[in-house]
Design a protein around this motif. Structure first.
Motif, PDB file in Angstrom:
ATOM      1  N   GLY A  42      37.766 -61.806  64.047  1.00 22.88           N
ATOM      2  CA  GLY A  42      37.818 -60.367  63.828  1.00 22.88           C
ATOM      3  C   GLY A  42      38.467 -59.598  64.962  1.00 22.88           C
ATOM      4  O   GLY A  42      39.104 -58.577  64.755  1.00 22.88           O
ATOM      5  N   ASN A  43      38.315 -60.104  66.193  1.00 24.84           N
ATOM      6  CA  ASN A  43      38.796 -59.378  67.367  1.00 24.84           C
ATOM      7  C   ASN A  43      40.102 -59.908  67.941  1.00 24.84           C
ATOM      8  O   ASN A  43      40.822 -59.182  68.606  1.00 24.84           O
ATOM      9  N   PHE A  44      40.365 -61.182  67.720  1.00 25.55           N
ATOM     10  CA  PHE A  44      41.504 -61.824  68.373  1.00 25.55           C
ATOM     11  C   PHE A  44      42.318 -62.599  67.343  1.00 25.55           C
ATOM     12  O   PHE A  44      42.028 -63.759  67.061  1.00 25.55           O
ATOM     13  N   LYS A  45      43.333 -61.972  66.796  1.00 28.91           N
ATOM     14  CA  LYS A  45      44.107 -62.570  65.693  1.00 28.91           C
ATOM     15  C   LYS A  45      44.854 -63.843  66.087  1.00 28.91           C
ATOM     16  O   LYS A  45      45.106 -64.703  65.260  1.00 28.91           O
ATOM     17  N   GLU A  46      45.220 -63.965  67.363  1.00 25.79           N
ATOM     18  CA  GLU A  46      46.061 -65.083  67.790  1.00 25.79           C
ATOM     19  C   GLU A  46      45.288 -66.376  68.050  1.00 25.79           C
ATOM     20  O   GLU A  46      45.883 -67.396  68.351  1.00 25.79           O
ATOM     21  N   PHE A  47      43.970 -66.329  67.992  1.00 26.14           N
ATOM     22  CA  PHE A  47      43.175 -67.505  68.354  1.00 26.14           C
ATOM     23  C   PHE A  47      43.277 -68.634  67.358  1.00 26.14           C
ATOM     24  O   PHE A  47      43.202 -68.430  66.156  1.00 26.14           O
ATOM     25  N   LYS A  48      43.444 -69.854  67.893  1.00 26.98           N
ATOM     26  CA  LYS A  48      43.290 -71.080  67.108  1.00 26.98           C
ATOM     27  C   LYS A  48      41.905 -71.612  67.473  1.00 26.98           C
ATOM     28  O   LYS A  48      41.541 -71.642  68.649  1.00 26.98           O
ATOM     29  N   ILE A  49      41.143 -72.022  66.472  1.00 30.45           N
ATOM     30  CA  ILE A  49      39.786 -72.495  66.712  1.00 30.45           C
ATOM     31  C   ILE A  49      39.694 -73.963  66.301  1.00 30.45           C
ATOM     32  O   ILE A  49      40.086 -74.325  65.194  1.00 30.45           O
ATOM     33  N   ILE A  50      39.195 -74.779  67.214  1.00 24.28           N
ATOM     34  CA  ILE A  50      39.030 -76.204  66.956  1.00 24.28           C
ATOM     35  C   ILE A  50      37.559 -76.552  67.151  1.00 24.28           C
ATOM     36  O   ILE A  50      36.986 -76.262  68.207  1.00 24.28           O
ATOM     37  N   SER A  51      36.959 -77.153  66.134  1.00 25.05           N
ATOM     38  CA  SER A  51      35.567 -77.591  66.239  1.00 25.05           C
ATOM     39  C   SER A  51      35.530 -79.078  66.560  1.00 25.05           C
ATOM     40  O   SER A  51      36.284 -79.856  65.979  1.00 25.05           O
ATOM     41  N   VAL A  52      34.651 -79.436  67.485  1.00 23.50           N
ATOM     42  CA  VAL A  52      34.488 -80.835  67.863  1.00 23.50           C
ATOM     43  C   VAL A  52      33.025 -81.224  67.672  1.00 23.50           C
ATOM     44  O   VAL A  52      32.132 -80.615  68.266  1.00 23.50           O
ATOM     45  N   ASP A  53      32.805 -82.214  66.813  1.00 27.22           N
ATOM     46  CA  ASP A  53      31.465 -82.753  66.598  1.00 27.22           C
ATOM     47  C   ASP A  53      31.272 -83.880  67.607  1.00 27.22           C
ATOM     48  O   ASP A  53      31.860 -84.942  67.462  1.00 27.22           O
ATOM     49  N   ILE A  54      30.454 -83.638  68.635  1.00 26.89           N
ATOM     50  CA  ILE A  54      30.348 -84.635  69.702  1.00 26.89           C
ATOM     51  C   ILE A  54      29.603 -85.894  69.267  1.00 26.89           C
ATOM     52  O   ILE A  54      29.684 -86.908  69.941  1.00 26.89           O
ATOM     53  N   SER A  55      28.915 -85.837  68.138  1.00 24.75           N
ATOM     54  CA  SER A  55      28.258 -87.062  67.659  1.00 24.75           C
ATOM     55  C   SER A  55      29.300 -88.040  67.119  1.00 24.75           C
ATOM     56  O   SER A  55      29.088 -89.246  67.102  1.00 24.75           O
ATOM     57  N   LEU A  56      30.451 -87.509  66.698  1.00 26.55           N
ATOM     58  CA  LEU A  56      31.544 -88.356  66.194  1.00 26.55           C
ATOM     59  C   LEU A  56      32.657 -88.546  67.216  1.00 26.55           C
ATOM     60  O   LEU A  56      33.391 -89.527  67.164  1.00 26.55           O
ATOM     61  N   GLU A  57      32.806 -87.583  68.110  1.00 24.72           N
ATOM     62  CA  GLU A  57      33.959 -87.586  69.022  1.00 24.72           C
ATOM     63  C   GLU A  57      33.515 -87.439  70.479  1.00 24.72           C
ATOM     64  O   GLU A  57      33.909 -86.505  71.170  1.00 24.72           O
ATOM     65  N   GLN A  58      32.699 -88.412  70.938  1.00 20.10           N
ATOM     66  CA  GLN A  58      32.204 -88.350  72.321  1.00 20.10           C
ATOM     67  C   GLN A  58      33.321 -88.392  73.339  1.00 20.10           C
ATOM     68  O   GLN A  58      33.219 -87.784  74.401  1.00 20.10           O
ATOM     69  N   GLU A  59      34.412 -89.100  73.029  1.00 14.13           N
ATOM     70  CA  GLU A  59      35.496 -89.221  74.012  1.00 14.13           C
ATOM     71  C   GLU A  59      36.159 -87.869  74.268  1.00 14.13           C
ATOM     72  O   GLU A  59      36.631 -87.612  75.372  1.00 14.13           O
ATOM     73  N   ILE A  60      36.169 -86.999  73.279  1.00 13.59           N
ATOM     74  CA  ILE A  60      36.745 -85.654  73.476  1.00 13.59           C
ATOM     75  C   ILE A  60      35.836 -84.838  74.391  1.00 13.59           C
ATOM     76  O   ILE A  60      36.296 -84.175  75.317  1.00 13.59           O
ATOM     77  N   ALA A  61      34.534 -84.912  74.139  1.00 11.91           N
ATOM     78  CA  ALA A  61      33.570 -84.209  74.992  1.00 11.91           C
ATOM     79  C   ALA A  61      33.695 -84.696  76.435  1.00 11.91           C
ATOM     80  O   ALA A  61      33.754 -83.892  77.370  1.00 11.91           O
ATOM     81  N   ALA A  62      33.785 -86.005  76.607  1.00  9.54           N
ATOM     82  CA  ALA A  62      33.919 -86.574  77.958  1.00  9.54           C
ATOM     83  C   ALA A  62      35.224 -86.120  78.613  1.00  9.54           C
ATOM     84  O   ALA A  62      35.244 -85.746  79.792  1.00  9.54           O
ATOM     85  N   HIS A  63      36.308 -86.111  77.843  1.00  6.97           N
ATOM     86  CA  HIS A  63      37.613 -85.694  78.355  1.00  6.97           C
ATOM     87  C   HIS A  63      37.556 -84.273  78.913  1.00  6.97           C
ATOM     88  O   HIS A  63      38.167 -83.972  79.943  1.00  6.97           O
TER      89      HIS A  63
END
Length: 106
Positions: A42-63
């Motif tokens: 609503g406030n920031f039109k240019e934002f890209k939003i990426i959701s990360v499920d850490i139960s499936l993608e622990q390596e991303i959380a660690a990174h």
């Protein structure tokens, strides 16, 4: 290209990116996410939003050095600008992004 490379490419190619780290077992994550997404979109039109499920993608959380959920990482102009974990309010996140975001777009 793996998921970390995809995320890094998105961060490089977009002015503003939010990574939202959560897990299916996190009740706070589920309560916060829709409110936060609505506020960002609503406030920031240019934002890209990426959701990360850490139960499936622990390596991303660690990174990204994420060890608590929910965690929000905000990247502005390719650099990490804001990192919030656990106890955060939607208003607080919006307030901290507002000014630098407007400066970037002006």
């Amino acid at each position: 290209m793996n998921r970390i490379q995809e995320i890094e490419k998105t961060v490089k190619e977009n002015l503003a990116v939010m990574l939202y780290f959560s897990a299916p077992t996190c009740n706070v994550c589920h309560a916060l996410k829709p409110k936060l997404l609505e506020a960002i979109e609503g406030n920031f039109k240019e934002f890209k939003i990426i959701s990360v499920d850490i139960s499936l993608e622990q390596e991303i959380a660690a990174h990204y050095g994420v060890f608590a959920i929910p965690t929000v990482l905000i990247f502005l102009d390719g650099r990490e600008f804001l990192r919030k974990s656990r106890h955060m309010s939607v208003d607080e996140v919006v307030r901290e992004i507002q000014r630098p975001y407007e400066i970037m777009l002006s």
